[in-house]
Enzyme design. Structure first.
Site, short mmCIF file in Angstrom:
data_model
loop_
_atom_site.label_atom_id
_atom_site.label_comp_id
_atom_site.label_asym_id
_atom_site.label_seq_id
_atom_site.Cartn_x
_atom_site.Cartn_y
_atom_site.Cartn_z
N ASP A 125 26.71 6.42 -5.23
CA ASP A 125 27.66 5.55 -5.90
C ASP A 125 28.49 6.39 -6.87
O ASP A 125 28.06 7.46 -7.32
CB ASP A 125 26.89 4.45 -6.66
CG ASP A 125 27.81 3.41 -7.26
OD1 ASP A 125 28.86 3.14 -6.66
OD2 ASP A 125 27.49 2.89 -8.34
N ASP A 184 23.15 2.46 -8.96
CA ASP A 184 22.61 1.83 -10.16
C ASP A 184 22.88 0.34 -10.23
O ASP A 184 22.37 -0.34 -11.11
CB ASP A 184 23.18 2.50 -11.42
CG ASP A 184 24.70 2.44 -11.48
OD1 ASP A 184 25.30 1.88 -10.54
OD2 ASP A 184 25.28 2.94 -12.45
N ASP A 198 24.04 -1.95 -4.92
CA ASP A 198 23.41 -0.83 -4.22
C ASP A 198 22.05 -1.19 -3.63
O ASP A 198 21.53 -0.45 -2.80
CB ASP A 198 23.22 0.34 -5.19
CG ASP A 198 24.53 0.88 -5.72
OD1 ASP A 198 25.49 0.95 -4.94
OD2 ASP A 198 24.60 1.20 -6.91
N GLU A 207 -13.41 27.54 13.55
CA GLU A 207 -14.76 26.96 13.68
C GLU A 207 -15.01 26.48 15.10
O GLU A 207 -16.11 26.65 15.65
CB GLU A 207 -14.90 25.83 12.67
CG GLU A 207 -14.88 26.29 11.22
CD GLU A 207 -14.56 25.18 10.24
OE1 GLU A 207 -14.60 24.01 10.67
OE2 GLU A 207 -14.24 25.47 9.08
#
Length: 944
Positions: A348, A677, A681, A746
């Site tokens: 933004d 913000d 948004d 292993e």
């Protein structure tokens, strides 16, 4: 009851459609009936998942299911220590996950807070106060400065009405409303001058509106519905770890089954089972078959990295704590690493790339152009004419320009302290007027002092039709008190003065003279053209331009009118203002570009303003594409996706456009970070792979919807967060590499021993100890690495790149093979060293493998850089982890009551000297692999 196109219809039609009356409003009974029928004016919310659902999500994981099965098998076979240890890891992982995920989303609650708790309405012809939730369609609502709009309204009256819509549309200045106009029905949200939206703030004037939408049928309601409609997607790491878990789990089952079947067919007594019956064979060979089955279970334990789910979760949680120090608060745990693979940042403009503080940056008076420095509302700044410092107090034209802008003004500049005691400057009133107050303050003029010298006697308030405001002042003695330039003779010739400010073209049409060198001179056609040229030049740089003029008066009119006062004016000058970029944004975008990140501005502001800001900060490049909301509206999803690779600026967009933009980038395979913000948004924040909200200027809606909140609102913190995300993902790769190399080693040790006919070199409980203790603590320390120094010089990793890429697969194979060869050789030599003492040879193999893996943990701190270049002991957590793990290995070998649980025997000093060369086999192999990888990368770069 809703009307989404009320802005495009005459008010009479809307009144008729809602069966209401502009003067009488609804009856109280009709309002109650509508409330019962259509529901309260509040936002609804879908049920959230309960505790059991969250818990089930933690266990509904392929790798975790394999672990649970391994624990149950160990329990059934009497291996209680193994079973308890595995289940402890499973439960720990589930508890940590539930704690993080149970932070319920509060976006809808935040949206509800934005609704006004009470509102003034007209019912039965009376003005009454009602709770905001009881407002219904058709209500007549009264609007006053300082109030929130309680519902979506079609304005029926507006007197100098301005509404702050930045949180909804991205518009950086309050919008002037006009109830009289009828607009096109397809006009964008930010241009609907005859409409007021729920949750927006009235900053100036007053008005009256007819309710056309309530609750979920408002623009905020639409956003709330969009937020709820988007299902949460797995992050790239979740997808890759889920795939890795399935591969490991399937491989584990396949290897275990193969070993069991291979052991059966290798058995020399299998022919007896065929000839004498399978049940008789099982009974005769019961003990050997159980041992064989335990061997298969041992391989399963070796194949599955038991600590991986818990270590990933803990590493992400620790990364989240570390990111707080970089001003990034993570709300959703897997989002820690997602930002690190972001390829696009959709940002933004207002309050994110810019300061959200209108600032006067240029002025023109008496034929002289000057610029003003400074940040935001801070009254510290300098004036320059060209490159030379300029004192406006020594220039009569600039002095009158600043005086007029200051006194023909209702805004106030105040210094306030927040809860933490930090002081900052704030504007009370309209931001545009506030910018002029700050500009005057930078020259040393304060409103309180100037008002004493130029007391306001009358005013004609601003309105959107006239596009100007006038104040009338007494000037008796003003020169001495305010320090006006002595040559401003035209101001001193009359006892009163009217200052007028407004749109330059409108003000200029009212002027017959122009101020030059402190005197009023006749305004010629060339002078008019020069003023208009200055206005156009400022406007072309996306500045909002206002003009100041004055007129000398002999007396103050009792009832001033525009016709009697606003004529025969003297034009003084122009002031150009903008919401400026944040100072740190330019460098942040350069760093982002260097890291291969595409930055895109997505704003509701006008095209010229968006382009100018984007160009100033280096975001808009030659050939970059700029799209407006209406242009996006005309594109199909496929057409939009085809354009996004060139897209750099989107302006005049709605919330729906923002989500389409995010979806278009995602359709092209991008990992999208959306910053913002405002309320507008929120849907895109949720739709993006990771939503980043601003912590200071951000609305509660944006914060609660986002995955991450920037606590300092600093765009540069996004770059720091991206770097941390890359470091965290790199660290996760490091400990996956480390753990899987251990586990492959292993597996090869167990399987190799069976192939060559050796006894098992490692007991199941020893394998579990290796995986959970000796491997787990160093793997966790790898998650705390500071990261390679060149991590932000590489492009973002491909979202499709697996956790185990080609280089890691080669490394796992080579290191595992070297481990297997070394330990099998040591085990064979141990059997020769201690004939008939299997436990001694197994203890040597166990200790050698543990120690080798602990040493290799230091080399695993970087996939490509030598351990000596990054510093052997630079990670103090690794030093502690290796030290503690080695101490635990010594305990199970030398503490008497622990030895029976782990089937170990104490080793002598000469045993340690005998094992010493085997400790360094795999660490040396890994360092040699790094040399090979570095040379190959260097050769590739030279070829390119």
């Amino acid at each position: 009851m809703q009307d989404t196109e009320s802005h495009g219809r005459p008010i009479e039609d809307i009144v008729s459609g809602f069966r209401t009356h502009l003067d009488q409003g609804l009856t109280q009974q009709e309002a109650l009936d509508r409330l019962a029928k259509f529901g309260a004016n509040e936002l609804t919310e879908r049920p959230r998942p309960g505790f059991l659902a969250l818990l089930w999500d933690q266990f509904n994981n392929y790798l975790v299911i394999i672990l649970i099965i391994a624990a149950l098998l160990s329990l059934a076979l009497g291996e209680y220590v193994d079973s308890i240890a595995i289940m402890f890891i499973v439960v720990l992982n589930a508890v940590v996950g539930v704690i993080q995920e149970s932070k319920a989303e509060q976006a809808l609650a935040a949206l509800q807070k934005m609704s006004a708790p009470n509102a003034q309405v007209i019912r039965d012809g009376q003005q009454i106060t009602v709770p905001g939730r009881e407002i219904v369609g058709g209500d007549i609502v009264l609007l006053e400065s300082g109030n929130y709009v309680p519902a979506d309204l079609r304005l029926v009256e507006s007197v100098n009405l301005k509404i702050e819509e930045a949180s909804l549309t991205g518009e950086s200045v309050p919008v002037e409303k006009n109830a009289a106009v009828v607009l096109d029905k397809d006009i964008p949200l930010g241009d609907r001058k005859n409409t007021a939206f729920m949750g927006t703030l009235i900053t100036y004037g007053r008005g009256k509106g007819l309710v056309t939408g309530t609750g979920m049928n408002t623009q905020i309601g639409l956003i709330a519905e969009m937020i709820q409609s988007f299902e949460a997607e797995d992050t790239p790491l979740q997808k890759k770890l889920a795939h890795l878990g399935k591969v490991l789990g399937t491989a584990c089952l396949a290897i275990s089954a193969f070993v069991f079947i291979y052991g059966l067919f290798r058995d020399t007594h299998l022919a007896d089972a065929v000839n004498g019956g399978f049940l008789n064979y099982l009974e005769a060979e019961k003990k050997d078959i159980i041992n064989l089955f335990m061997t298969a279970v041992s391989l399963a334990i070796a194949a599955v990295p038991e600590g991986l789910p818990a270590i990933v979760t803990i590493c992400l949680a620790l990364g989240m704590q570390r990111m707080i120090k970089h001003h990034a608060l993570i709300r959703k745990l897997p989002a820690v690493e997602t930002l690190g693979c972001a390829t696009v940042v959709c940002s933004d403009k207002t309050g994110t790339l810019t300061q959200n503080q209108m600032t006067v940056v240029q002025g023109w008076a008496g034929g002289k152009r000057f610029r003003i420095t400074g940040e935001g509302y801070n009254p510290n700044g300098q004036f320059f004419a060209g490159t030379e410092p300029f004192d406006p107090r020594t220039d009569p034209d600039a002095t009158v320009l600043l005086h007029g802008a200051l006194v023909c003004n209702d805004a106030k500049l105040e210094e306030r302290s927040d809860e933490a005691g930090k002081r900052s400057w704030q504007i009370i009133g309209d931001p545009t007027e506030g910018a002029m107050v700050v500009a005057a303050a930078k020259s040393g003029y304060r409103r309180s002092e100037l008002e004493k010298a130029l007391p306001r006697m009358q005013e004609i308030p601003f309105d959107s039709d006239r596009k100007r405001m006038t104040t009338i002042h007494s000037v008796d003695g003003a020169h001495a008190q305010a320090g006006l330039h002595a040559s401003v003779s035209s101001l001193g010739s009359s006892p009163h003065i009217a200052f007028v400010k407004g749109a330059p073209d409108v003000i200029l049409d009212l002027c017959g003279q122009k101020m030059e060198s402190g005197r009023a001179v006749g305004l010629t056609a060339d002078m008019r053209q020069a003023i208009l040229e200055q206005n156009r030049d400022m406007a072309s740089n996306a500045l909002r331009v206002l003009a100041v003029a004055y007129r000398s008066l002999q007396e103050v009119p009792g009832t001033p009118t525009p016709e009697t006062v606003e004529r025969d004016l003297v034009f003084v000058g122009l002031l150009g203002m903008i919401d400026p970029p944040r100072p740190e944004v330019i460098d942040a975008i350069k760093v982002a570009n260097g890291a291969g990140l595409k930055s895109v501005m997505v704003t509701g502001d006008y095209k010229d303003t968006a382009e100018a800001i984007a160009r100033d900060i280096g975001l808009l490049t030659p050939g970059g594409l700029v799209l407006t909301g209406p242009e996006i509206e005309k594109l199909s999803d496929e057409e939009l996706a085809a354009k996004v690779d060139r897209l750099e600026v989107c302006c005049r967009v709605s919330p729906q456009h923002k989500t389409r933009i995010v979806d278009a980038f995602k359709a092209r395979g991008h990992i999208v970070a959306m910053t913002g913000d405002g309320v507008n948004d929120a849907p895109a924040l949720k739709r993006a792979n990771i939503g980043v909200a601003m912590g200071i200027t951000g609305t509660d809606v944006a914060k609660q919807t986002a995955d991450m909140v920037l606590t300092d609102d600093n765009f540069a913190s996004i770059v720091a967060a991206i770097e941390q995300g890359r470091i965290i993902y790199s660290n996760i790769r490091k400990f996956v590499y480390f753990l899987l190399a251990c586990n492959v080693g292993e597996i090869l040790i167990i399987f190799g021993a069976m192939l060559v006919g050796l006894p098992l070199p490692l007991r199941p409980v020893q394998l579990l100890w290796l995986n959970l203790v000796s491997d787990g603590a160093p793997a966790l320390a790898l998650g705390l690495e500071k990261g390679d120094p060149d991590i932000m010089t590489h492009p973002p990793r491909s979202p499709t790149e697996p956790v185990i890429n080609r280089d890691m697969a080669i490394g796992i194979g080579v290191v595992g093979a070297v481990d297997a060869i070394a330990i099998l050789a040591l085990f064979y030599l141990g059997l020769q060293r201690y004939p008939g003492h299997l436990e001694a040879a197994q203890t040597m193999a166990f200790v050698a493998l543990c120690t080798s893996e602990l040493i290799r943990a230091f080399t695993a701190r970087s996939e490509y850089h030598s351990i000596f270049s990054i510093g052997v002991f630079s990670n103090r957590w690794m030093v502690w982890a290796v030290g503690v793990s080695f101490l635990l290995v010594l305990m199970v070998v030398y503490v008497p009551f622990l030895r029976p649980f782990f089937d170990t025997v104490p080793l002598a000093v000469d045993d340690w000297l005998f094992m010493l060369p085997f400790f360094f086999a795999s660490p040396v192999a890994m360092e040699l692999l790094k040399v090979y990888f570095r040379k190959r990368v260097a050769g590739t770069m030279e070829t390119a």
